[in-house]
Motif scaffolding. Structure first.
Motif, PDB file in Angstrom:
ATOM      1  N   GLN A   1       0.821  -1.221   0.000  1.00 47.48           N
ATOM      2  CA  GLN A   1       0.000   0.000   0.000  1.00 47.48           C
ATOM      3  C   GLN A   1       0.852   1.268   0.000  1.00 47.48           C
ATOM      4  O   GLN A   1       0.323   2.361  -0.094  1.00 47.48           O
ATOM      5  CB  GLN A   1      -0.918   0.007   1.233  1.00 47.48           C
ATOM      6  CG  GLN A   1      -1.992  -1.067   1.227  1.00 47.48           C
ATOM      7  CD  GLN A   1      -2.781  -1.064   2.529  1.00 47.48           C
ATOM      8  OE1 GLN A   1      -2.306  -1.473   3.580  1.00 47.48           O
ATOM      9  NE2 GLN A   1      -4.009  -0.569   2.452  1.00 47.48           N
ATOM     10  N   CYS A   2       2.175   1.101   0.118  1.00 53.33           N
ATOM     11  CA  CYS A   2       3.082   2.251   0.225  1.00 53.33           C
ATOM     12  C   CYS A   2       3.840   2.486  -1.085  1.00 53.33           C
ATOM     13  O   CYS A   2       4.363   1.545  -1.682  1.00 53.33           O
ATOM     14  CB  CYS A   2       4.102   2.024   1.340  1.00 53.33           C
ATOM     15  SG  CYS A   2       3.363   1.835   2.970  1.00 53.33           S
ATOM     16  N   LEU A   3       3.903   3.744  -1.476  1.00 53.51           N
ATOM     17  CA  LEU A   3       4.689   4.145  -2.643  1.00 53.51           C
ATOM     18  C   LEU A   3       5.879   4.960  -2.163  1.00 53.51           C
ATOM     19  O   LEU A   3       5.721   5.934  -1.429  1.00 53.51           O
ATOM     20  CB  LEU A   3       3.840   4.989  -3.600  1.00 53.51           C
ATOM     21  CG  LEU A   3       4.563   5.502  -4.855  1.00 53.51           C
ATOM     22  CD1 LEU A   3       5.030   4.346  -5.729  1.00 53.51           C
ATOM     23  CD2 LEU A   3       3.651   6.446  -5.650  1.00 53.51           C
ATOM     24  N   VAL A   4       7.067   4.550  -2.579  1.00 51.15           N
ATOM     25  CA  VAL A   4       8.304   5.225  -2.205  1.00 51.15           C
ATOM     26  C   VAL A   4       8.784   6.088  -3.373  1.00 51.15           C
ATOM     27  O   VAL A   4       8.718   5.668  -4.531  1.00 51.15           O
ATOM     28  CB  VAL A   4       9.394   4.195  -1.828  1.00 51.15           C
ATOM     29  CG1 VAL A   4      10.750   4.867  -1.644  1.00 51.15           C
ATOM     30  CG2 VAL A   4       8.987   3.430  -0.566  1.00 51.15           C
ATOM     31  N   PHE A   5       9.293   7.287  -3.055  1.00 53.20           N
ATOM     32  CA  PHE A   5       9.958   8.135  -4.044  1.00 53.20           C
ATOM     33  C   PHE A   5      11.441   8.161  -3.707  1.00 53.20           C
ATOM     34  O   PHE A   5      11.822   8.482  -2.578  1.00 53.20           O
ATOM     35  CB  PHE A   5       9.395   9.558  -4.017  1.00 53.20           C
ATOM     36  CG  PHE A   5       8.049   9.691  -4.663  1.00 53.20           C
ATOM     37  CD1 PHE A   5       7.936  10.088  -5.991  1.00 53.20           C
ATOM     38  CD2 PHE A   5       6.891   9.427  -3.947  1.00 53.20           C
ATOM     39  CE1 PHE A   5       6.687  10.219  -6.591  1.00 53.20           C
ATOM     40  CE2 PHE A   5       5.642   9.547  -4.535  1.00 53.20           C
ATOM     41  CZ  PHE A   5       5.547   9.940  -5.862  1.00 53.20           C
ATOM     42  N   GLU A   6      12.284   7.858  -4.688  1.00 57.50           N
ATOM     43  CA  GLU A   6      13.726   7.732  -4.474  1.00 57.50           C
ATOM     44  C   GLU A   6      14.499   8.302  -5.660  1.00 57.50           C
ATOM     45  O   GLU A   6      13.974   8.361  -6.776  1.00 57.50           O
ATOM     46  CB  GLU A   6      14.110   6.254  -4.316  1.00 57.50           C
ATOM     47  CG  GLU A   6      14.231   5.772  -2.890  1.00 57.50           C
ATOM     48  CD  GLU A   6      15.486   6.295  -2.190  1.00 57.50           C
ATOM     49  OE1 GLU A   6      16.338   6.946  -2.835  1.00 57.50           O
ATOM     50  OE2 GLU A   6      15.616   6.044  -0.983  1.00 57.50           O
ATOM     51  N   ASP A   7      15.743   8.689  -5.407  1.00 59.73           N
ATOM     52  CA  ASP A   7      16.630   9.072  -6.514  1.00 59.73           C
ATOM     53  C   ASP A   7      17.792   8.099  -6.644  1.00 59.73           C
ATOM     54  O   ASP A   7      18.433   8.042  -7.687  1.00 59.73           O
ATOM     55  CB  ASP A   7      17.178  10.490  -6.304  1.00 59.73           C
ATOM     56  CG  ASP A   7      18.130  10.564  -5.120  1.00 59.73           C
ATOM     57  OD1 ASP A   7      19.263  11.047  -5.300  1.00 59.73           O
ATOM     58  OD2 ASP A   7      17.754  10.135  -4.015  1.00 59.73           O
TER      59      ASP A   7
ATOM     60  N   PHE B   1      -1.089   5.750  -9.765  1.00 57.47           N
ATOM     61  CA  PHE B   1      -1.058   4.881  -8.578  1.00 57.47           C
ATOM     62  C   PHE B   1      -2.337   4.990  -7.751  1.00 57.47           C
ATOM     63  O   PHE B   1      -2.343   4.655  -6.563  1.00 57.47           O
ATOM     64  CB  PHE B   1       0.168   5.220  -7.716  1.00 57.47           C
ATOM     65  CG  PHE B   1       1.470   4.817  -8.352  1.00 57.47           C
ATOM     66  CD1 PHE B   1       1.993   3.541  -8.192  1.00 57.47           C
ATOM     67  CD2 PHE B   1       2.169   5.714  -9.150  1.00 57.47           C
ATOM     68  CE1 PHE B   1       3.191   3.171  -8.776  1.00 57.47           C
ATOM     69  CE2 PHE B   1       3.376   5.347  -9.754  1.00 57.47           C
ATOM     70  CZ  PHE B   1       3.885   4.066  -9.575  1.00 57.47           C
ATOM     71  N   GLY B   2      -3.414   5.460  -8.382  1.00 60.43           N
ATOM     72  CA  GLY B   2      -4.678   5.547  -7.687  1.00 60.43           C
ATOM     73  C   GLY B   2      -4.776   6.679  -6.693  1.00 60.43           C
ATOM     74  O   GLY B   2      -5.680   6.706  -5.840  1.00 60.43           O
TER      75      GLY B   2
END
Length: 228
Positions: A169-175, A221-222
């Motif tokens: 249920q979790c979306l991660v933002f990364e570089d 992602f809804g």
């Protein structure tokens, strides 16, 4: 396969703030008197790691005549000068404010120490970072046993949400490549916004790769779409 999510976790350095560039300046300032160079290849290996691990690797790889502890002391002197004037990356403010307005639970999952975080945020960015109420500092939090690419930081960060979402249920933002590996190991989807110098073959584990946060479409992602 992209799946809908309900919660969002953000990395900080190089994703929300331009501090990856400032780390390069800081480390090169320490290395130059010894005739050493902080190359992008070395940086790529270390992006997302905890401060102790970074210091050990740089001292060892470049054979510096100092201990990792001494390197950290010198680093802190550099950070105190450079970090207070860090700037937000394109699209960061708009995305965080939008998700906050829509009531999406958000957290920060940074490998930085709490001390380093305050240096970066205190002067210019307190307001925007206040919208990320659940914060995990990988180099300070005793529950984060291993740094990225291990999943610890994202598991700990997700556990701070009061409703305890499942990893999917979790979306991660990364570089960083290490950050993407950590998010995937935690069972989470991950949007990667890599440095343009990162080889495309190193971005393939990410669920989605973008040139900038400005290009992110939440509805993929809804999540609630932007209104403008």
């Amino acid at each position: 396969m992209v799946k809908p999510v309900t919660h969002v976790l953000f990395d900080m350095d190089g994703l929300l703030l331009n501090t990856e560039d400032l780390y390069t300046v800081a480390f090169q300032n320490i290395l130059s008197p010894y005739g050493k160079e902080y190359t992008f290849d070395l940086k790529l290996k270390l992006m997302g790691t905890q401060s102790q691990e970074t210091a050990r690797a740089i001292v060892s790889e470049l054979k510096l005549p100092m201990s990792p502890e001494e390197f950290i002391i010198e680093s802190k002197k550099q950070f105190e000068v450079l970090f207070p004037d860090s700037s937000l990356m394109p699209g960061a403010k708009r995305l965080i404010e939008h998700l906050h307005k829509k009531g999406i639970p958000m957290g920060l999952a940074t490998s930085s120490s709490e001390e380093s975080y305050h240096l970066k945020v205190h002067k210019h960015h307190q307001e925007i970072f206040s919208l990320l109420p659940f914060k995990t500092f990988g180099s300070s939090d005793p529950n984060v046993k291993k740094g990225k690419p291990h999943p610890d930081i994202f598991i700990v960060a997700a556990s701070k949400f009061p409703d305890h979402p499942k990893p999917e249920q979790c979306l991660v933002f990364e570089d960083a490549v290490n950050g993407v590996k950590a998010a995937k190991a935690a069972g989470m989807q991950v949007v990667m916004v890599p440095d343009p110098r990162v080889d495309k073959s190193l971005t393939e584990e990410a669920t989605l790769v973008l040139q900038s946060l400005e290009h992110f479409k939440p509805e993929i992602f809804g999540l609630p779409p932007f209104e403008d």
